[in-house]
Design an enzyme around this catalytic site. Sequence first.
Site, PDB file in Angstrom:
ATOM      1  N   HIS A  54      -6.790 -51.640  47.758  1.00 45.49           N
ATOM      2  CA  HIS A  54      -5.559 -52.336  47.385  1.00 45.49           C
ATOM      3  C   HIS A  54      -5.088 -51.836  46.024  1.00 45.49           C
ATOM      4  CE1 HIS A  54      -6.042 -56.042  50.252  1.00 45.49           C
ATOM      5  NE2 HIS A  54      -6.105 -54.875  50.880  1.00 45.49           N
ATOM      6  N   GLU A  56      -4.527 -53.359  43.207  1.00 44.63           N
ATOM      7  CA  GLU A  56      -5.284 -53.847  42.060  1.00 44.63           C
ATOM      8  C   GLU A  56      -6.583 -53.058  41.872  1.00 44.63           C
ATOM      9  OE1 GLU A  56      -3.742 -57.728  44.051  1.00 44.63           O
ATOM     10  OE2 GLU A  56      -4.047 -55.612  44.591  1.00 44.63           O
ATOM     11  N   THR A 165      30.149 -46.858  70.818  1.00 46.65           N
ATOM     12  CA  THR A 165      28.853 -46.205  70.711  1.00 46.65           C
ATOM     13  C   THR A 165      28.683 -45.029  71.665  1.00 46.65           C
ATOM     14  OG1 THR A 165      27.875 -47.726  72.329  1.00 46.65           O
ATOM     15  CG2 THR A 165      27.769 -48.358  69.998  1.00 46.65           C
ATOM     16  N   SER A 172      26.981 -39.674  74.241  1.00 43.19           N
ATOM     17  CA  SER A 172      26.945 -40.223  72.881  1.00 43.19           C
ATOM     18  C   SER A 172      26.413 -39.238  71.850  1.00 43.19           C
ATOM     19  CB  SER A 172      26.097 -41.495  72.853  1.00 43.19           C
ATOM     20  OG  SER A 172      24.760 -41.212  73.224  1.00 43.19           O
ATOM     21  N   TRP A 174      26.905 -35.936  69.570  1.00 41.63           N
ATOM     22  CA  TRP A 174      26.389 -36.829  68.535  1.00 41.63           C
ATOM     23  C   TRP A 174      27.578 -37.553  67.931  1.00 41.63           C
ATOM     24  CZ3 TRP A 174      21.325 -37.578  68.260  1.00 41.63           C
ATOM     25  CH2 TRP A 174      20.469 -36.573  68.702  1.00 41.63           C
ATOM     26  N   ASP A 204      19.633 -41.792  78.182  1.00 44.78           N
ATOM     27  CA  ASP A 204      19.521 -40.814  77.098  1.00 44.78           C
ATOM     28  C   ASP A 204      18.191 -40.078  77.037  1.00 44.78           C
ATOM     29  OD1 ASP A 204      22.026 -41.721  76.368  1.00 44.78           O
ATOM     30  OD2 ASP A 204      21.276 -43.058  74.794  1.00 44.78           O
ATOM     31  N   GLU A 297      16.915 -49.627  68.609  1.00 44.51           N
ATOM     32  CA  GLU A 297      17.800 -48.509  68.934  1.00 44.51           C
ATOM     33  C   GLU A 297      18.134 -48.651  70.414  1.00 44.51           C
ATOM     34  OE1 GLU A 297      17.073 -44.627  67.434  1.00 44.51           O
ATOM     35  OE2 GLU A 297      15.674 -45.319  65.894  1.00 44.51           O
TER      36      GLU A 297
END
Length: 367
Positions: A54, A56, A165, A172, A174, A204, A297
């Site tokens: 960690h 610390e 979109t 789609s 790009w 896709d 996504e």
Amino acid sequence: MSAKANDGAYMAHALRLAARGLTTTDPNPRVGCVIVAGDEVVGEGWHIRAGEAHAEAIALNQAGDRAAGSTVYVTLEPCCHQGRTPPCVDRLVQAKVRRVVYAANDPNPAVAGQGAERLRAAGVDMESGLMESESRLLNPGFFSRMIRNRPWVRSKLAVSVDGRTALANGASKWITGEAARSDVQRWRAQSTAILTGAGTVIADDPSLNVRDPELSDARQPMRVIVDSRLRMSPNARVLSIPGDTVVLYCDASDKTVRELAHAGARVEKMPAANGRVALEAVMSWLSQMEVNELLVEAGPVLNGALIEAGLIDEYLLYIASHILGTDARGMFGISALQKMSDRVELQLIDVRHVGDDLRLRYQAATE
């Protein structure tokens, strides 16, 4: 000038250190630590990976004997339980530090104030709340998982100026430019998992992985596909890429389950709601899988269902400088609103140019 007069500067430094673990610490929180003796920083560190030291402990190792009588600045309450590493409070007590300033209480029930109390009982001066909001902003998923039993859900959308979109035929690639797509890679890298729907996989055939060579140290996020009736092909690209791919369903034949499992998927049956996978159950399951930040996504169907269920916390919207027209596909498939008071309220939290595109970040508005 005393350390106390510079508390804000030292905590800001600890937060910058914590941010270095942005893509590596899951499922643990991102934590940074700075140790100051007099006016000198004698130790500093950040948590890099779960199972490793960690923040610390790293800072204390660097400080050595100089930690005695020092002030420790840490972005999260020191832990007091034995996990994959020993409790940080024990190390701090053994090092004989004088004062600990921490930003936020640890929401983990195994800590939740107990770390601070044990240090206080050992005679260490404790102060909390300095830059608490910044610490929480650095760990939205960890706080969400511990407090709400679900990950922080961030939906990424690439759209035209008119909010489309994809073309009506589904094309789609790009919408946005290369810089925006590179930026998405960084958001993927800091996410524990990526969520999409069967429709996106079928249309896709995405990879849903981190491919940027500059992010080679980042762990690959788990890929999660909501496919209520297992419509996706066992030959989908996402199943051939190294990393964990989970397919969640609620109604399918044993044969289809076996085919996807043979192709490399982990196939999990979920409770159903109106004939589809119950998204609330998905979030609870993801929490059990220690998913802190979930990047969505997906297409309008899954995004719309998440909105209607009140499950999207943040929107990552990339706007490209072109128009796709009325027949092109929209962002959210939600039921028609009958009155303006039913609209989904958002709060804009960030705006910036990414290459030729504009990136907007919104959070769900709170009352």
